[in-house]
Design a protein around this motif. Sequence first.
Motif, mmCIF file in Angstrom:
data_model
loop_
_atom_site.group_PDB
_atom_site.id
_atom_site.type_symbol
_atom_site.label_atom_id
_atom_site.label_comp_id
_atom_site.label_asym_id
_atom_site.label_seq_id
_atom_site.Cartn_x
_atom_site.Cartn_y
_atom_site.Cartn_z
ATOM 1 N N ARG A 85 -35.903 12.794 22.697
ATOM 2 C CA ARG A 85 -37.176 12.622 23.414
ATOM 3 C C ARG A 85 -38.361 12.847 22.472
ATOM 4 O O ARG A 85 -39.348 12.118 22.507
ATOM 5 N N LYS A 86 -38.259 13.872 21.634
ATOM 6 C CA LYS A 86 -39.318 14.150 20.669
ATOM 7 C C LYS A 86 -39.442 13.003 19.665
ATOM 8 O O LYS A 86 -40.550 12.638 19.258
ATOM 9 N N ALA A 88 -38.884 9.928 20.233
ATOM 10 C CA ALA A 88 -39.534 8.809 20.912
ATOM 11 C C ALA A 88 -41.054 8.972 20.917
ATOM 12 O O ALA A 88 -41.796 7.995 20.990
ATOM 13 N N GLU A 89 -41.513 10.224 20.808
ATOM 14 C CA GLU A 89 -42.946 10.528 20.836
ATOM 15 C C GLU A 89 -43.574 10.628 19.451
ATOM 16 O O GLU A 89 -44.797 10.575 19.324
ATOM 17 N N THR A 90 -42.749 10.859 18.436
ATOM 18 C CA THR A 90 -43.272 11.086 17.089
ATOM 19 C C THR A 90 -42.589 10.153 16.097
ATOM 20 O O THR A 90 -41.479 9.685 16.344
ATOM 21 N N TRP A 106 -36.913 16.510 13.788
ATOM 22 C CA TRP A 106 -36.213 16.060 14.994
ATOM 23 C C TRP A 106 -35.061 15.136 14.656
ATOM 24 O O TRP A 106 -34.055 15.110 15.373
#
Length: 154
Positions: A85-86, A88-90, A106
């Motif tokens: 999930r991280k 996907a954001e970074t 990550w």
Amino acid sequence: MRGRKPKPTALKLLEGNPGGRPINHDEPKPTRSRPTCPSHLSPTAKAEWKRIAEEMENVGLLTRIDRVALAVYCQAYGKWVEAERKLAETPPLLKMPSGYIQVSPWVTISNKQAELMAKYMAELGLTPSARSRLSVSGAHTLQRDDPAWEFLGD
């Protein structure tokens, strides 16, 4: 100890003992039942526990003493989901103040948790290759005189 790890007798019996090696009749036979989910697991890990424990119990592959191995798998799954999930954001690559490009932590966390999951999935019989060697329905009907009866029969 050298060579491959010995396969649990229950799995040998489910496979039909294709190697024809002697069955260890003195192997410990833990009670087949679903262990309780550890309270310290993350919410994602608890959801995975509920999902996978039910499936494992339905096919007779889960005992109370598998609790720790299943908990480690589920916690690794929870951390892997969080890392994904991280990611996907970074961005997967980060530019450091010094100008160097570095892989996001990550990515490292995700990869490590995936390795742990694969290890425990193989141990617990949860991989496609592990399942391809099992025969739990249709191919073999358990009879009371079958050695597998004490493991799988009720």
